[in-house]
Design a protein around this motif. Structure first.
Motif, PDB file in Angstrom:
ATOM      1  N   ALA A  13       0.913  -1.175  -0.029  1.00 33.04           N
ATOM      2  CA  ALA A  13       0.036  -0.172  -0.210  1.00 33.04           C
ATOM      3  C   ALA A  13       1.118   1.242   0.122  1.00 33.04           C
ATOM      4  CB  ALA A  13      -0.790   0.100   1.228  1.00 33.04           C
ATOM      5  N   GLU A  14       0.345   2.206  -0.587  1.00 30.71           N
ATOM      6  CA  GLU A  14       1.072   3.635  -0.691  1.00 30.71           C
ATOM      7  C   GLU A  14      -0.118   4.525  -0.282  1.00 30.71           C
ATOM      8  OE1 GLU A  14       2.662   4.735  -4.250  1.00 30.71           O
ATOM      9  OE2 GLU A  14       4.210   2.953  -4.405  1.00 30.71           O
ATOM     10  N   LEU A  15       0.162   5.276   0.916  1.00 25.96           N
ATOM     11  CA  LEU A  15      -0.754   6.188   1.419  1.00 25.96           C
ATOM     12  C   LEU A  15      -0.397   7.634   0.969  1.00 25.96           C
ATOM     13  CD1 LEU A  15      -0.573   3.669   3.145  1.00 25.96           C
ATOM     14  CD2 LEU A  15      -1.657   5.046   4.884  1.00 25.96           C
ATOM     15  N   THR A  16      -1.441   8.238   0.795  1.00 26.68           N
ATOM     16  CA  THR A  16      -1.339   9.732   0.336  1.00 26.68           C
ATOM     17  C   THR A  16      -2.582  10.637   0.721  1.00 26.68           C
ATOM     18  OG1 THR A  16      -0.950  11.356  -1.444  1.00 26.68           O
ATOM     19  CG2 THR A  16      -2.252   9.479  -2.001  1.00 26.68           C
ATOM     20  N   THR A  17      -2.440  11.916   1.102  1.00 28.19           N
ATOM     21  CA  THR A  17      -3.644  12.882   1.295  1.00 28.19           C
ATOM     22  C   THR A  17      -4.007  13.429   0.019  1.00 28.19           C
ATOM     23  OG1 THR A  17      -2.084  14.381   2.552  1.00 28.19           O
ATOM     24  CG2 THR A  17      -3.194  12.878   3.935  1.00 28.19           C
ATOM     25  N   ASP A  18      -2.944  13.563  -0.771  1.00 34.33           N
ATOM     26  CA  ASP A  18      -3.176  14.227  -1.889  1.00 34.33           C
ATOM     27  C   ASP A  18      -4.465  13.680  -2.779  1.00 34.33           C
ATOM     28  OD1 ASP A  18      -1.087  16.079  -1.491  1.00 34.33           O
ATOM     29  OD2 ASP A  18       0.316  14.837  -2.616  1.00 34.33           O
ATOM     30  N   GLY A  19      -5.538  14.616  -3.048  1.00 37.92           N
ATOM     31  CA  GLY A  19      -6.557  14.196  -3.803  1.00 37.92           C
ATOM     32  C   GLY A  19      -7.570  13.210  -3.106  1.00 37.92           C
ATOM     33  N   ALA A  20      -7.238  13.051  -1.726  1.00 34.98           N
ATOM     34  CA  ALA A  20      -8.081  12.059  -1.002  1.00 34.98           C
ATOM     35  C   ALA A  20      -9.617  12.531  -0.713  1.00 34.98           C
ATOM     36  CB  ALA A  20      -7.644  11.885   0.339  1.00 34.98           C
ATOM     37  N   ASP A  21      -9.676  13.811  -0.482  1.00 34.30           N
ATOM     38  CA  ASP A  21     -11.048  14.426  -0.270  1.00 34.30           C
ATOM     39  C   ASP A  21     -12.063  14.138  -1.913  1.00 34.30           C
ATOM     40  OD1 ASP A  21     -10.967  15.118   2.182  1.00 34.30           O
ATOM     41  OD2 ASP A  21     -10.070  17.170   1.638  1.00 34.30           O
TER      42      ASP A  21
END
Length: 134
Positions: free
Chosen positions: A83-91
């Motif tokens: 898994a790779e986690l990101t908050t970019d574009g999450a909304d």
């Protein structure tokens, strides 16, 4: 890295929920239901910062996700990898998933203090049954 074929990609684009399994710090499995999206060969789900899935994946990125056709349990796709986690574009991603699964333009249960996070699974292994060509 394993790749999704066209039938697997189309199957995962259906509004079928998935069950994602992460690993607790003691190595035991933790499985929860998630909404699923596909981006080329990556399978995506969304959660909130601080939830168990997010905490466990930060410590150990190994993950497995299975999606089963609710009308035919012998049609399914399973993806496992890192898994790779990101908050970019999450909304935007959770709103896209709300549209797919609820028909709503925005995720209706968002809390003001909540930070969404997108989890991208880069498949090491893809398995499927009941799809054309599988």
């Amino acid at each position: 890295m394993a790749t999704l074929n066209e039938q697997q990609r189309q199957f995962l684009e259906q509004p079928f929920v998935g069950e994602v399994t992460t690993l607790r710090p003691d190595g035991s499995p933790h499985t929860t239901v998630v909404w699923v999206d596909v981006d080329h060969d990556e399978v995506i789900f969304n959660t909130a910062v601080g939830r168990a899935k997010e905490r466990y994946l930060r410590k150990d990125p190994r993950v497995s996700l299975m999606v089963v056709d609710p009308e035919d349990p012998y049609r399914w796709v399973s993806v496992s990898g890192k898994a790779e986690l990101t908050t970019d574009g999450a909304d935007a991603e959770i709103d896209k998933l709300a549209k797919k699964y609820l028909g709503k333009d925005e995720y209706p249960w968002r809390k003001p203090e909540e930070q969404r996070i997108t989890v991208r699974i880069r498949p090491d292994r893809v398995e499927a049954t009941g799809l054309d060509g599988d």
